[in-house]
Design a protein around this motif. Structure first.
Motif, mmCIF file in Angstrom:
data_model
loop_
_atom_site.group_PDB
_atom_site.id
_atom_site.type_symbol
_atom_site.label_atom_id
_atom_site.label_comp_id
_atom_site.label_asym_id
_atom_site.label_seq_id
_atom_site.Cartn_x
_atom_site.Cartn_y
_atom_site.Cartn_z
ATOM 1 N N ARG A 51 0.819 -1.218 0.000
ATOM 2 C CA ARG A 51 0.000 0.000 0.000
ATOM 3 C C ARG A 51 0.847 1.261 0.000
ATOM 4 N NH1 ARG A 51 -4.359 -1.991 4.101
ATOM 5 N NH2 ARG A 51 -5.933 -2.774 2.687
ATOM 6 N N ALA A 52 2.019 1.175 0.629
ATOM 7 C CA ALA A 52 2.901 2.340 0.716
ATOM 8 C C ALA A 52 3.699 2.555 -0.567
ATOM 9 C CB ALA A 52 3.856 2.176 1.891
ATOM 10 N N THR A 53 3.749 1.546 -1.429
ATOM 11 C CA THR A 53 4.518 1.631 -2.661
ATOM 12 C C THR A 53 3.863 2.604 -3.641
ATOM 13 O OG1 THR A 53 5.143 -0.675 -2.376
ATOM 14 C CG2 THR A 53 5.533 0.269 -4.530
ATOM 15 N N THR A 54 4.714 3.443 -4.272
ATOM 16 C CA THR A 54 4.198 4.392 -5.255
ATOM 17 C C THR A 54 4.697 4.081 -6.663
ATOM 18 O OG1 THR A 54 6.026 5.873 -4.695
ATOM 19 C CG2 THR A 54 3.924 6.279 -3.595
ATOM 20 N N GLU A 55 5.648 3.152 -6.796
ATOM 21 C CA GLU A 55 6.158 2.766 -8.119
ATOM 22 C C GLU A 55 5.322 1.632 -8.694
ATOM 23 O OE1 GLU A 55 10.356 2.033 -8.531
ATOM 24 O OE2 GLU A 55 10.745 3.251 -6.757
ATOM 25 N N LYS A 56 4.866 1.825 -9.912
ATOM 26 C CA LYS A 56 4.001 0.842 -10.580
ATOM 27 C C LYS A 56 4.715 -0.500 -10.785
ATOM 28 C CE LYS A 56 0.450 -0.156 -13.505
ATOM 29 N NZ LYS A 56 -0.964 -0.106 -13.236
ATOM 30 N N THR A 57 5.967 -0.458 -11.242
ATOM 31 C CA THR A 57 6.683 -1.708 -11.544
ATOM 32 C C THR A 57 6.900 -2.535 -10.284
ATOM 33 O OG1 THR A 57 8.784 -0.500 -11.386
ATOM 34 C CG2 THR A 57 7.871 -0.830 -13.587
ATOM 35 N N LEU A 58 7.307 -1.881 -9.226
ATOM 36 C CA LEU A 58 7.554 -2.575 -7.958
ATOM 37 C C LEU A 58 6.254 -3.151 -7.392
ATOM 38 C CD1 LEU A 58 9.757 -3.215 -5.848
ATOM 39 C CD2 LEU A 58 9.137 -1.085 -4.713
ATOM 40 N N ALA A 59 5.187 -2.375 -7.470
ATOM 41 C CA ALA A 59 3.891 -2.820 -6.959
ATOM 42 C C ALA A 59 3.363 -4.001 -7.771
ATOM 43 C CB ALA A 59 2.897 -1.666 -6.987
ATOM 44 N N THR A 60 3.530 -3.948 -9.089
ATOM 45 C CA THR A 60 3.074 -5.035 -9.958
ATOM 46 C C THR A 60 3.839 -6.307 -9.660
ATOM 47 O OG1 THR A 60 2.740 -3.342 -11.645
ATOM 48 C CG2 THR A 60 2.557 -5.615 -12.359
ATOM 49 N N GLU A 61 5.082 -6.160 -9.306
ATOM 50 C CA GLU A 61 5.931 -7.302 -8.958
ATOM 51 C C GLU A 61 5.516 -7.909 -7.613
ATOM 52 O OE1 GLU A 61 10.492 -7.361 -7.920
ATOM 53 O OE2 GLU A 61 10.186 -6.653 -9.990
ATOM 54 N N MET A 62 5.136 -7.052 -6.663
ATOM 55 C CA MET A 62 4.786 -7.501 -5.313
ATOM 56 C C MET A 62 3.387 -8.106 -5.219
ATOM 57 S SD MET A 62 6.272 -4.342 -3.056
ATOM 58 C CE MET A 62 5.401 -4.809 -1.568
ATOM 59 N N LEU A 63 2.465 -7.641 -6.059
ATOM 60 C CA LEU A 63 1.062 -8.032 -5.950
ATOM 61 C C LEU A 63 0.833 -9.551 -5.977
ATOM 62 C CD1 LEU A 63 -1.862 -7.054 -5.661
ATOM 63 C CD2 LEU A 63 -1.980 -6.961 -8.151
ATOM 64 N N PRO A 64 1.401 -10.307 -6.929
ATOM 65 C CA PRO A 64 1.154 -11.753 -6.936
ATOM 66 C C PRO A 64 1.665 -12.451 -5.671
ATOM 67 C CG PRO A 64 2.175 -11.068 -8.993
ATOM 68 C CD PRO A 64 2.202 -9.887 -8.084
ATOM 69 N N LYS A 65 2.778 -11.984 -5.141
ATOM 70 C CA LYS A 65 3.339 -12.597 -3.932
ATOM 71 C C LYS A 65 2.420 -12.368 -2.735
ATOM 72 C CE LYS A 65 8.035 -11.978 -5.612
ATOM 73 N NZ LYS A 65 9.237 -11.168 -5.523
ATOM 74 N N VAL A 66 1.930 -11.138 -2.612
ATOM 75 C CA VAL A 66 1.050 -10.801 -1.494
ATOM 76 C C VAL A 66 -0.285 -11.533 -1.638
ATOM 77 C CG1 VAL A 66 -0.163 -8.922 -0.323
ATOM 78 C CG2 VAL A 66 2.159 -8.575 -1.126
ATOM 79 N N SER A 67 -0.806 -11.603 -2.854
ATOM 80 C CA SER A 67 -2.063 -12.311 -3.101
ATOM 81 C C SER A 67 -1.941 -13.780 -2.742
ATOM 82 C CB SER A 67 -2.468 -12.184 -4.574
ATOM 83 O OG SER A 67 -2.771 -10.864 -4.876
ATOM 84 N N SER A 68 -0.824 -14.366 -3.120
ATOM 85 C CA SER A 68 -0.573 -15.767 -2.805
ATOM 86 C C SER A 68 -0.509 -15.984 -1.299
ATOM 87 C CB SER A 68 0.740 -16.196 -3.456
ATOM 88 O OG SER A 68 1.126 -17.471 -3.017
ATOM 89 N N MET A 69 0.157 -15.061 -0.613
ATOM 90 C CA MET A 69 0.266 -15.129 0.844
ATOM 91 C C MET A 69 -1.121 -15.104 1.489
ATOM 92 S SD MET A 69 2.753 -12.595 3.005
ATOM 93 C CE MET A 69 4.168 -12.636 1.929
ATOM 94 N N LEU A 70 -1.968 -14.198 1.013
ATOM 95 C CA LEU A 70 -3.318 -14.067 1.562
ATOM 96 C C LEU A 70 -4.159 -15.312 1.274
ATOM 97 C CD1 LEU A 70 -4.011 -10.344 0.613
ATOM 98 C CD2 LEU A 70 -3.625 -11.253 2.905
ATOM 99 N N ASP A 71 -4.017 -15.867 0.065
ATOM 100 C CA ASP A 71 -4.750 -17.082 -0.285
ATOM 101 C C ASP A 71 -4.356 -18.251 0.616
ATOM 102 O OD1 ASP A 71 -6.337 -16.067 -2.297
ATOM 103 O OD2 ASP A 71 -4.856 -16.463 -3.858
ATOM 104 N N LYS A 72 -3.059 -18.363 0.890
ATOM 105 C CA LYS A 72 -2.585 -19.447 1.759
ATOM 106 C C LYS A 72 -3.127 -19.302 3.173
ATOM 107 C CE LYS A 72 1.630 -20.380 -0.796
ATOM 108 N NZ LYS A 72 3.069 -20.118 -0.870
ATOM 109 N N LEU A 73 -3.169 -18.060 3.676
ATOM 110 C CA LEU A 73 -3.713 -17.834 5.015
ATOM 111 C C LEU A 73 -5.202 -18.178 5.069
ATOM 112 C CD1 LEU A 73 -2.022 -14.504 6.167
ATOM 113 C CD2 LEU A 73 -1.518 -16.814 6.914
ATOM 114 N N ALA A 74 -5.918 -17.833 4.012
ATOM 115 C CA ALA A 74 -7.345 -18.137 3.967
ATOM 116 C C ALA A 74 -7.562 -19.652 3.890
ATOM 117 C CB ALA A 74 -7.989 -17.452 2.777
ATOM 118 N N LYS A 75 -6.720 -20.318 3.143
ATOM 119 C CA LYS A 75 -6.828 -21.768 2.998
ATOM 120 C C LYS A 75 -6.596 -22.477 4.333
ATOM 121 C CE LYS A 75 -4.890 -25.513 0.216
ATOM 122 N NZ LYS A 75 -3.814 -25.865 -0.725
ATOM 123 N N GLN A 76 -5.682 -21.933 5.127
ATOM 124 C CA GLN A 76 -5.363 -22.525 6.431
ATOM 125 C C GLN A 76 -6.281 -22.013 7.539
ATOM 126 O OE1 GLN A 76 -1.330 -21.216 6.805
ATOM 127 N NE2 GLN A 76 -0.547 -22.726 5.348
#
Length: 84
Positions: free
Chosen positions: A36-61
């Motif tokens: 959320r604090a990131t303002t660079e598009k490239t960095l945010a686009t790179e981070m989004l799949p990792k964070v989404s995956s993390m959230l999915d795993k937490l929901a699964k568990q």
């Protein structure tokens, strides 16, 4: 205090799982905060799949609710798409 060996074991298991769940949930919260604090598009686009995956795993568990994970992913995606 517990009267059975199995109850004592369950207490130990619960404490171990609680610590582990707390660690993973805190790590995910920090990742969301960082994205959320990131303002660079490239960095945010790179981070989004990792964070989404993390959230999915937490929901699964069942560490967090599946709707909360979906909500966070949706809001983060909107945030990343708004960046330029």
């Amino acid at each position: 205090m517990a009267n059975h060996k199995s109850a004592l074991k369950r207490i130990r298991q619960t404490q171990t799982r609680q610590l582990r769940n707390r660690y993973y949930a805190k790590t995910a919260r920090n990742a969301v905060r960082k994205l959320r604090a990131t303002t660079e598009k490239t960095l945010a686009t790179e981070m989004l799949p990792k964070v989404s995956s993390m959230l999915d795993k937490l929901a699964k568990q069942h560490v967090i609710h599946k709707n909360k994970a979906s909500n966070l992913k949706s809001k983060l995606t909107l945030h990343v798409n708004k960046l330029d």
